[in-house]
Design a protein around this motif. Structure first.
Motif, PDB file in Angstrom:
ATOM      1  N   PRO A   1      34.590  60.584  37.544  1.00  0.00           N
ATOM      2  CA  PRO A   1      34.243  59.438  39.146  1.00  0.00           C
ATOM      3  C   PRO A   1      34.110  60.308  40.172  1.00  0.00           C
ATOM      4  O   PRO A   1      34.438  62.306  40.629  1.00  0.00           O
ATOM      5  CB  PRO A   1      35.649  59.501  39.383  1.00  0.00           C
ATOM      6  CG  PRO A   1      36.378  59.159  38.540  1.00  0.00           C
ATOM      7  CD  PRO A   1      35.509  60.302  37.588  1.00  0.00           C
ATOM      8  N   ARG A   2      33.798  60.672  41.359  1.00  0.00           N
ATOM      9  CA  ARG A   2      32.949  60.387  42.593  1.00  0.00           C
ATOM     10  C   ARG A   2      34.087  62.185  43.371  1.00  0.00           C
ATOM     11  O   ARG A   2      33.259  62.808  44.262  1.00  0.00           O
ATOM     12  CB  ARG A   2      32.299  59.149  44.068  1.00  0.00           C
ATOM     13  CG  ARG A   2      31.171  59.114  43.475  1.00  0.00           C
ATOM     14  CD  ARG A   2      30.005  58.351  44.407  1.00  0.00           C
ATOM     15  NE  ARG A   2      29.277  57.641  42.888  1.00  0.00           N
ATOM     16  CZ  ARG A   2      28.758  56.184  43.727  1.00  0.00           C
ATOM     17  NH1 ARG A   2      29.472  55.677  44.929  1.00  0.00           N
ATOM     18  NH2 ARG A   2      27.739  55.433  43.681  1.00  0.00           N
ATOM     19  N   PHE A   3      35.268  61.017  43.341  1.00  0.00           N
ATOM     20  CA  PHE A   3      36.152  62.024  44.297  1.00  0.00           C
ATOM     21  C   PHE A   3      35.909  63.269  43.981  1.00  0.00           C
ATOM     22  O   PHE A   3      36.527  64.809  44.589  1.00  0.00           O
ATOM     23  CB  PHE A   3      37.003  61.413  43.632  1.00  0.00           C
ATOM     24  CG  PHE A   3      38.016  61.457  43.268  1.00  0.00           C
ATOM     25  CD1 PHE A   3      38.401  62.392  42.637  1.00  0.00           C
ATOM     26  CD2 PHE A   3      38.244  60.271  42.335  1.00  0.00           C
ATOM     27  CE1 PHE A   3      39.769  62.487  41.686  1.00  0.00           C
ATOM     28  CE2 PHE A   3      38.862  60.610  40.968  1.00  0.00           C
ATOM     29  CZ  PHE A   3      39.722  61.668  40.941  1.00  0.00           C
ATOM     30  N   LEU A   4      35.569  63.825  42.295  1.00  0.00           N
ATOM     31  CA  LEU A   4      35.682  65.131  42.165  1.00  0.00           C
ATOM     32  C   LEU A   4      34.783  66.041  42.311  1.00  0.00           C
ATOM     33  O   LEU A   4      35.281  67.809  41.938  1.00  0.00           O
ATOM     34  CB  LEU A   4      36.279  65.153  40.839  1.00  0.00           C
ATOM     35  CG  LEU A   4      37.698  64.059  40.064  1.00  0.00           C
ATOM     36  CD1 LEU A   4      37.061  63.994  38.154  1.00  0.00           C
ATOM     37  CD2 LEU A   4      38.950  65.318  40.313  1.00  0.00           C
ATOM     38  N   LYS A   5      33.341  65.859  43.129  1.00  0.00           N
ATOM     39  CA  LYS A   5      32.589  66.499  43.164  1.00  0.00           C
ATOM     40  C   LYS A   5      32.818  67.388  44.862  1.00  0.00           C
ATOM     41  O   LYS A   5      32.095  67.988  44.852  1.00  0.00           O
ATOM     42  CB  LYS A   5      30.991  65.614  43.452  1.00  0.00           C
ATOM     43  CG  LYS A   5      30.954  64.517  44.000  1.00  0.00           C
ATOM     44  CD  LYS A   5      29.742  64.775  43.141  1.00  0.00           C
ATOM     45  CE  LYS A   5      28.582  63.141  43.988  1.00  0.00           C
ATOM     46  NZ  LYS A   5      27.840  62.479  43.520  1.00  0.00           N
ATOM     47  N   ARG A   6      33.484  66.992  45.513  1.00  0.00           N
ATOM     48  CA  ARG A   6      33.893  66.810  46.509  1.00  0.00           C
ATOM     49  C   ARG A   6      34.522  68.718  46.515  1.00  0.00           C
ATOM     50  O   ARG A   6      35.210  68.798  45.339  1.00  0.00           O
ATOM     51  CB  ARG A   6      35.177  66.634  46.924  1.00  0.00           C
ATOM     52  CG  ARG A   6      34.946  65.073  47.234  1.00  0.00           C
ATOM     53  CD  ARG A   6      35.528  64.575  47.985  1.00  0.00           C
ATOM     54  NE  ARG A   6      35.458  63.168  48.429  1.00  0.00           N
ATOM     55  CZ  ARG A   6      36.320  62.385  48.281  1.00  0.00           C
ATOM     56  NH1 ARG A   6      37.290  61.878  47.543  1.00  0.00           N
ATOM     57  NH2 ARG A   6      35.745  60.632  48.327  1.00  0.00           N
ATOM     58  N   ALA A   7      33.651  69.739  47.795  1.00  0.00           N
ATOM     59  CA  ALA A   7      34.218  71.027  47.533  1.00  0.00           C
ATOM     60  C   ALA A   7      33.999  70.931  48.718  1.00  0.00           C
ATOM     61  O   ALA A   7      33.533  70.711  49.969  1.00  0.00           O
ATOM     62  CB  ALA A   7      33.513  71.581  46.567  1.00  0.00           C
TER      63      ALA A   7
END
Length: 472
Positions: A324-330
């Motif tokens: 899911p997209r939320f895991l690619k936030r850094a």
């Protein structure tokens, strides 16, 4: 560019040198496992079986190291190696399983570190038991979240700490080997050569040690996982081989010299960390204290490296739209915080589960190894796939690595295969979330078959636990 895109845009990856990548490999390999080797091997085999086990494990893991080295050079476009190789070779869903399994194994492995630390302190603080009491879990949980705060500061800072800790923690292990050689008793060593009566056939003795050897070698792929951070791509393969060669002799030596200090039946009954107990038998209390301090430094350094790698796998999988997209936030400091949060939460859950295990340390160790085998098998099989039609030497290495990993799954036994399914199957929810975010159907017909197998395995595992066929 929209505001949402700005938030998820990746910052420049922190660049790591060959020495730093190598210490990431060594740092993640030299952790809790090496300090538990004397007891774990003595429970299964004698000197002869241990020599064979290390020959098999050393050869197999060296082949895997060569596989990761070759793939890093031949497929420089693939980041976070273990996961990326499975996806490139066998499709998105198996790639997802590889990423999740590798991530889960890292999180479960981190639990062994806290259990061993608390068991070590438990020698002078009985309330901590063998690291599996309520107080031990509470203190471990505090440490878990303190490290979360440290790693959140940034990859460069954490990697620098790991480089220092790696040097510091190898020293007491080498001192142990030297002292054990000095105090070695040839008669005791000879008595332990063939194994004790409880050990069974030589084949079963060797098989019984396999998951322990997998656990101590986990991390050989560490440079591959961090490939996007390498200053030079060829450094990934070099760091992998350098890291492996640096620790193999240490692991084998710790195991073999211990047989010359105590009867193996006595070693098999020692509390963990058994290396400290063995040295205490040889030189007195100061030896136990010396190894115990080294263990705490070693384990905290390995925990740091593994937490970094766990978050990295989720982050890269999300960047490739397989999570899911939320895991690619850094963050601006190149820290994938959502992935780090998920990693810490899973470790926290497994810490609580250890309260219900008969042997918390060995359960977490074996489950860590079992979860890693599917990602390793898929990476090795991918090397076979791209090696067809190429140089024969590379293909032979890939085939040997694949056969070795398949043997490890057999050696793990049905219990840990089923428990692994219980962890793997629910993870498909994340895969469905990622597919829906992209407006795609959740599963292709082929992927649905894989889903059905994993769910069936999970159901069987739950039934086996409920009926007492297998236990934690």
């Amino acid at each position: 560019m929209s505001q949402a895109d700005t938030k998820t845009q990746s910052p420049p990856a922190a660049k790591l040198s060959l020495p730093t990548l190598t210490t990431m490999v060594v740092g993640s390999m030299v952790g809790a496992g090496v300090f538990s080797l004397p007891r774990r091997f003595a429970q299964e085999t004698g000197v002869a079986g241990a020599l064979i086990a290390w020959a098999v494990a050393g050869t197999g893991m060296l082949m895997l190291a060569f596989v990761f080295q070759t793939l890093a050079v031949r497929r420089p476009d693939l980041d976070a190696g273990v996961y990326a190789y499975a996806k490139a070779g066998f499709g998105e869903y198996l790639g997802f399983f590889s990423a999740f399994g590798y991530w889960a194994s890292a999180c479960v492995g981190n639990v062994t570190y806290w259990v061993l630390i608390m068991s070590t302190i438990g020698a002078i603080a009985p309330a901590l038991g063998d690291g599996d009491t309520v107080l031990a879990v509470v203190l471990s949980s505090i440490g878990l979240w303190l490290f979360f705060a440290l790693i959140s500061r940034g990859v460069k800072e954490a990697a620098a700490i790991n480089r220092i800790v790696t040097v510091a923690k190898v020293v007491p292990i080498i001192v142990f080997v030297i002292l054990a050689l000095f105090y070695l008793k040839p008669a005791v060593f000879a008595d332990n050569f063939g194994g004790a009566d409880y050990a069974g056939s030589l084949f079963n003795q060797v098989k019984g040690t396999m998951l322990a050897t997998v656990f101590v070698f986990l991390g050989v792929e560490g440079a591959s996982v961090y490939s996007r951070h390498a200053r030079r791509r060829e450094d990934v393969g070099r760091a992998t081989i350098l890291g492996f060669v640096s620790v193999f002799a240490i692991f084998a030596s710790v195991t073999i010299v211990s047989y010359g200090l105590m009867p193996m039946a006595e070693i098999a009954e020692l509390r963990q960390p058994s290396m400290a107990e063995v040295l205490e038998h040889a030189v007195g209390t100061w030896g136990k204290v010396f190894v115990s301090v080294g263990l705490i430094v070693s384990v905290l350094g390995a925990y740091l490296a593994w937490t970094l790698m766990a978050a990295e796998v989720l982050y890269v999988a999300a960047k490739d739209d397989d999570m899911p997209r939320f895991l690619k936030r850094a963050t601006a400091a190149d820290v994938p915080v959502p992935a780090l949060v998920m990693s810490t939460v899973l470790s926290q859950i497994v810490l609580v589960v250890t309260l219900f295990s008969d042997d918390a340390f060995n359960f977490a160790l074996d489950l860590t190894s079992a979860l890693t085998l599917i990602p390793f098998l898929l990476a090795a099989a991918f090397a076979v796939k791209i090696g067809l039609g190429g140089p024969r030497g590379r293909l032979v290495i890939a085939v040997v690595a694949t056969l070795y990993t398949a043997f490890l799954i057999y050696a793990a036994g049905l219990k840990f295969v089923l428990v692994s399914f219980i962890i793997y199957a629910p993870a498909s929810v994340l895969f469905v979330m990622a597919r829906r975010e992209q407006g795609r159907r959740p599963f292709s017909p082929r992927e649905f078959v894989i889903l059905a197998v994993s769910v069936a395995g999970a159901v069987l595992g739950i039934v086996a636990l409920a009926l007492g066929w297998i236990s934690l």
